[in-house]
Every structure is written in structure tokens, then in C-alpha cells.
Design an enzyme around this catalytic site. Structure first.
Site, PDB file in Angstrom:
ATOM      1  CD  GLN A 191      -6.172   5.779 -33.430  1.00 57.27           C
ATOM      2  OE1 GLN A 191      -6.704   6.861 -33.208  1.00 57.27           O
ATOM      3  NE2 GLN A 191      -4.867   5.613 -33.317  1.00 57.27           N
ATOM      4  CE  LYS A 224       0.623  -7.753 -33.309  1.00 58.74           C
ATOM      5  NZ  LYS A 224       0.304  -8.964 -32.593  1.00 58.74           N
ATOM      6  CE1 TYR A 257       0.549 -10.259 -40.477  1.00 61.92           C
ATOM      7  CE2 TYR A 257      -1.449  -8.943 -40.266  1.00 61.92           C
ATOM      8  CZ  TYR A 257      -0.659  -9.994 -39.843  1.00 61.92           C
ATOM      9  OH  TYR A 257      -1.071 -10.777 -38.797  1.00 61.92           O
ATOM     10  CB  ALA A 313      -8.987  -8.280 -38.163  1.00 58.17           C
ATOM     11  NE  ARG A 343      -7.053  -1.050 -35.270  1.00 62.52           N
ATOM     12  CZ  ARG A 343      -7.260   0.052 -35.968  1.00 62.52           C
ATOM     13  NH1 ARG A 343      -8.404   0.725 -35.821  1.00 62.52           N
ATOM     14  NH2 ARG A 343      -6.361   0.502 -36.813  1.00 62.52           N
ATOM     15  CG  ASN A 388      -5.956  -5.756 -32.644  1.00 66.02           C
ATOM     16  OD1 ASN A 388      -4.879  -5.757 -33.228  1.00 66.02           O
ATOM     17  ND2 ASN A 388      -6.909  -4.871 -32.901  1.00 66.02           N
TER      18      ASN A 388
HETATM   19  P1  NAD Z   1       4.577 -13.634 -33.107  1.00 67.61           P
HETATM   20  O1  NAD Z   1       5.361 -12.707 -33.967  1.00 67.61           O
HETATM   21  O2  NAD Z   1       4.763 -13.561 -31.628  1.00 67.61           O
HETATM   22  O3  NAD Z   1       4.823 -15.137 -33.560  1.00 67.61           O
HETATM   23  C1  NAD Z   1       5.140 -15.487 -34.858  1.00 67.61           C
HETATM   24  C2  NAD Z   1       6.370 -16.367 -34.785  1.00 67.61           C
HETATM   25  O4  NAD Z   1       6.729 -16.782 -36.100  1.00 67.61           O
HETATM   26  C3  NAD Z   1       7.603 -15.651 -34.205  1.00 67.61           C
HETATM   27  O5  NAD Z   1       8.039 -16.303 -33.033  1.00 67.61           O
HETATM   28  C4  NAD Z   1       8.632 -15.732 -35.313  1.00 67.61           C
HETATM   29  O6  NAD Z   1       9.962 -15.939 -34.863  1.00 67.61           O
HETATM   30  C5  NAD Z   1       8.127 -16.916 -36.098  1.00 67.61           C
HETATM   31  N1  NAD Z   1       8.656 -16.889 -37.460  1.00 67.61           N
HETATM   32  C6  NAD Z   1       8.680 -15.827 -38.316  1.00 67.61           C
HETATM   33  N2  NAD Z   1       9.319 -16.164 -39.444  1.00 67.61           N
HETATM   34  C7  NAD Z   1       9.705 -17.466 -39.295  1.00 67.61           C
HETATM   35  C8  NAD Z   1      10.415 -18.370 -40.115  1.00 67.61           C
HETATM   36  N3  NAD Z   1      10.854 -18.009 -41.325  1.00 67.61           N
HETATM   37  N4  NAD Z   1      10.642 -19.628 -39.653  1.00 67.61           N
HETATM   38  C9  NAD Z   1      10.223 -19.996 -38.415  1.00 67.61           C
HETATM   39  N5  NAD Z   1       9.536 -19.182 -37.591  1.00 67.61           N
HETATM   40  C10 NAD Z   1       9.284 -17.928 -38.026  1.00 67.61           C
HETATM   41  O7  NAD Z   1       3.049 -13.410 -33.507  1.00 67.61           O
HETATM   42  P2  NAD Z   1       1.705 -13.896 -32.779  1.00 67.61           P
HETATM   43  O8  NAD Z   1       1.073 -12.698 -32.183  1.00 67.61           O
HETATM   44  O9  NAD Z   1       1.978 -15.079 -31.935  1.00 67.61           O
HETATM   45  O10 NAD Z   1       0.847 -14.314 -34.061  1.00 67.61           O
HETATM   46  C11 NAD Z   1       0.722 -15.651 -34.496  1.00 67.61           C
HETATM   47  C12 NAD Z   1      -0.032 -15.679 -35.824  1.00 67.61           C
HETATM   48  O11 NAD Z   1      -1.322 -15.077 -35.664  1.00 67.61           O
HETATM   49  C13 NAD Z   1       0.670 -14.916 -36.945  1.00 67.61           C
HETATM   50  O12 NAD Z   1       0.508 -15.635 -38.146  1.00 67.61           O
HETATM   51  C14 NAD Z   1      -0.078 -13.623 -37.015  1.00 67.61           C
HETATM   52  O13 NAD Z   1      -0.022 -13.059 -38.298  1.00 67.61           O
HETATM   53  C15 NAD Z   1      -1.489 -14.055 -36.631  1.00 67.61           C
HETATM   54  N6  NAD Z   1      -2.245 -12.936 -36.070  1.00 67.61           N
HETATM   55  C16 NAD Z   1      -1.916 -12.457 -34.843  1.00 67.61           C
HETATM   56  C17 NAD Z   1      -2.645 -11.393 -34.316  1.00 67.61           C
HETATM   57  C18 NAD Z   1      -2.321 -10.828 -32.968  1.00 67.61           C
HETATM   58  O14 NAD Z   1      -2.996  -9.892 -32.546  1.00 67.61           O
HETATM   59  N7  NAD Z   1      -1.342 -11.342 -32.246  1.00 67.61           N
HETATM   60  C19 NAD Z   1      -3.699 -10.829 -35.042  1.00 67.61           C
HETATM   61  C20 NAD Z   1      -3.995 -11.343 -36.302  1.00 67.61           C
HETATM   62  C21 NAD Z   1      -3.280 -12.417 -36.796  1.00 67.61           C
END
Ligand code: NAD
Length: 328
Positions: A219, A193, A150, A120, A221, A179
């Protein structure tokens, strides 16, 4: 024919570790890749590569023999990580490299189907200045004006996957998560978060005390429980709809309301101490018409239920951490 083979990039993270469980339950053979193994549970993956997806050699091994790729790995965190500006260069460089490697080396290895987790945070800031009426309809993404690097990287990578779909005939499904929260997510250390941060602060504070809230707490969400996120991902992946589509809750609350839900879950009465802090946009809510229309499904679980379950898990972690500290 053997089980379908799925790759989960980011399988050591919050959503990726839960997704691996779900894919196993559905009968997939699952390979996970991450810099680290899951922090709060054993991995459900059949095979787990601890490796850096910025490294093409790691990605080559990861995509070998795979039918479906779920690309969730990203350099990310909550507002305290994304909105301070301190991590901008790493966020853009690291996540872009992961996506460039995954789609290109996956294509060369013959992988046809991809899920990409966008966010989002790609939506323009100027549509999210009114806390009561944010506009996060999918079509509002352009002209683009995300409020963080980001968000810009996510938008770039959405376009990267869509370009590969057009030019190389890949099947690409893109979701913009709003989120996502639940048990076994980061709950301390700076990358947590808002739901986890609220639960931790409430769990750590004795009844009658006070907790700090960034900004005035007005705010808005919305927050989606992990199980519904996975349901949306799997439905999208099995559909003929490519997206990008929002996967989020449309139950919009203020951050103060979120704190009160955590207090209710804990049975505590605390005061809210509003302090300066990184905030992000003023209002954000998931717009769910498109997902309802194209998938015939939309998330509906009440926030309250998810917050109660999440609070119970975080309170256990806080108690365990306190016991460990006390024993030292
Ligand atoms: P998270 O940070 O728990 O998981 C992301 C994982 O990617 C981590 O375990 C990290 O170690 C791994 N990672 C980072 N760099 C790396 C690399 N170079 N090589 C290998 N692994 C690597 O995040 P999440 O909450 O599980 O989110 C998962 C995806 O969903 C992400 O792409 C995030 O941007 C997207 N997202 C999440 C949310 C949310 O609310 N959780 C919201 C919007 C988008």
C-alpha cells in the site's frame, strides 16, 4: 501596537506544539489549549490552558482577545486508532463538538481569522484503490465517500467553517494534511502513525531480527516532514487563498519502502513479517498542483532526510524507555 495574538487548539499535540514554536519565532503572542501539555518538550506558548474544548466555558476563555485561531485539536490517531471502528462514535462526537464550539464562540468573541486542519482522509475511497495511481486532487472530494468516520467529521467541519465564512464574513483557511511526521510525535501506545511505528519497531529489534508490517506492505502513502507542514500552514494563513488545499508530500512510497528507510537509518538488516492489520485505502499521495499555483510554493524535502532525523529521535526514546524499565 502589541504582538498579534494567536490561539493554538491542540497545542499539547504533535503539530500544535511545533506550531507554537514557529509562531513564537515569528513574534506572535501565543495561547495554547489542550487536554494535556506537550509530552516531549516544554510548551513554547506564552499561556497554556489545560482544558477540554468540548466545554464551551473553556472555549470562551480560549478565544478571548485572540486575532488568529489555529484549530488543530481532534480525537485522532494512526490506522490502529481510526480504522478499527472501535473509536468511531468518540471521534465524530468529540471532534465535531470542538469545531462547533471553536467557530461559533470565536465568532461571538470577534475572532476573524481561522486555520482549520482537515485531512487527506476526506478523499473518496474509490479513487484510492490503485496503489500506483491514487487521485487526491482537491476537486475529487465530491461526491464524498471517505473510508472512515474520522474523514466524514473532517468533511463536515470543513463545510462548517466555510459556511461561517459565507454567512458571517470570517476569514477561513483550510488545509488537508497528508501524514505529517517528525520528532516529538507519538511513537508508541496505539495512536502512532506509520513513520513513527516503523522507526520504533526497527529501534526495538536487534539486527537480523524481523518486524511486523500490516498487510502486504505494498500500500502506498506519502509523508510530510513537520517543518514543511508548518511552512505550508503559515504561507496559507498569510495568503488570500482559503483552500481547502492539500499540504502533503508528493513523494509516494510503499509501506515496505518506508520500513526499509527506517532500517537504513538504523544501519540494520531486518526481515518484514506481513500480518493482518487495519490498513485504510490502498494508495494515497498528495496532489500538489493547487498549492503550487495558489501559494507559489510546494513541499520538496526528501522523505529520506526526515526519516533519518525522526529515527534518531525515536531511537533515543526507545533507549530511554528501556533504561527506565531496566532500572525498575
Ligand atoms: P495530535 O493527536 O498529536 O494532536 C491533537 C491534540 O488535540 C492532542 O494533543 C489532544 O490531546 C488534543 N485534543 C483532543 N481532544 C481534545 C479536547 N476535547 N480538548 C482539548 N484538546 C483536545 O495530532 P496531530 O498529529 O498534532 O494533528 C493535529 C491536527 O491535524 C488534527 O486535527 C489532525 O486530525 C490533523 N491531521 C493530522 C495529520 C497527521 O499526519 N499528523 C494528518 C491529517 C490531519
Amino acid at each position: 501596537m502589541g504582538a498579534k495574538r494567536a490561539l493554538v487548539n491542540g497545542a499539547g499535540g504533535f503539530i500544535g506544539s511545533h506550531l507554537a514554536v514557529r509562531l513564537k519565532e515569528e513574534g506572535f503572542w501565543v495561547r495554547g489549549v489542550d487536554l494535556k501539555r506537550p509530552e516531549f518538550s516544554d510548551t513554547a506558548c506564552d499561556e497554556f490552558i489545560v482544558g477540554d474544548l468540548r466545554d464551551p466555558n473553556v472555549v470562551r476563555d480560549a478565544v478571548d482577545g485572540i486575532d488568529d485561531v489555529y484549530q488543530l485539536a481532534a480525537d485522532m490517531g494512526g490506522a490502529g486508532y481510526i480504522f478499527t471502528g472501535e473509536h468511531d462514535a468518540c471521534v465524530m462526537h468529540n471532534s465535531a463538538l470542538i469545531n462547533l464550539n471553536t467557530v461559533e464562540l470565536g465568532r461571538l468573541a470577534g475572532v476573524k481569522r481561522y486555520f482549520y486542519s482537515s485531512s487527506a482522509c476526506i478523499y473518496p475511497e474509490h479513487n484510492q484503490l490503485d496503489a500506483d495511481n491514487p487521485d487526491c486532487e482537491e476537486s475529487s472530494a465530491y461526491p464524498a465517500a471517505p473510508d472512515s468516520e474520522y474523514g466524514w467529521e473532517k468533511l463536515f467541519s470543513e463545510r462548517l467553517y466555510l459556511a461561517h465564512m459565507r454567512n458571517y464574513g470570517l476569514e477561513v483557511h483550510i488545509a488537508r494534511f497528508h501524514n505529517i511526521f517528525g520528532p516529538q510525535g507519538t511513537w508508541d501506545g496505539g495512536r502512532e502513525k506509520a513513520p513513527a511505528a516503523m522507526c520504533r519497531k526497527v529501534a526495538e529489534t536487534p539486527d537480523g531480527g524481523s518486524i511486523e508490517i500490516w498487510g502486504d506492505g505494498d500500500q502506498t502513502r506519502s509523508f510530510l516532514y513537520i517543518d514543511e507542514c508548518l511552512e505550508g500552514v503559515r504561507r496559507l494563513m498569510e495568503s488570500d487563498f482559503m483552500g481547502p488545499v492539500n499540504i502533503g508530500s508528493d513523494e509516494m512510497v510503499t509501506i515496505n519502502d518506508l520500513a526499509r528507510l527506517a532500517m537504513e537509518a538504523a544501519g540494520k538488516d531486518l526481515t518484514l513479517d506481513h500480518i493482518d492489520g487495519p490498513l485504510g485505502v490502498r494508495g494515497r499521495n498528495s496532489h500538489n498542483d493547487l498549492i503550487g499555483e495558489r501559494l507559489g510554493w510546494r513541499p520538496e524535502a526528501p522523505l529520506r532526510e526526515g526519516m533519518f532525523t525522526t529515527y534518531a529521535w525515536i531511537a533515543e526514546q526507545v533507549a530511554a524507555a528501556a533504561a527506565t524499565a531496566g532500572a525498575k
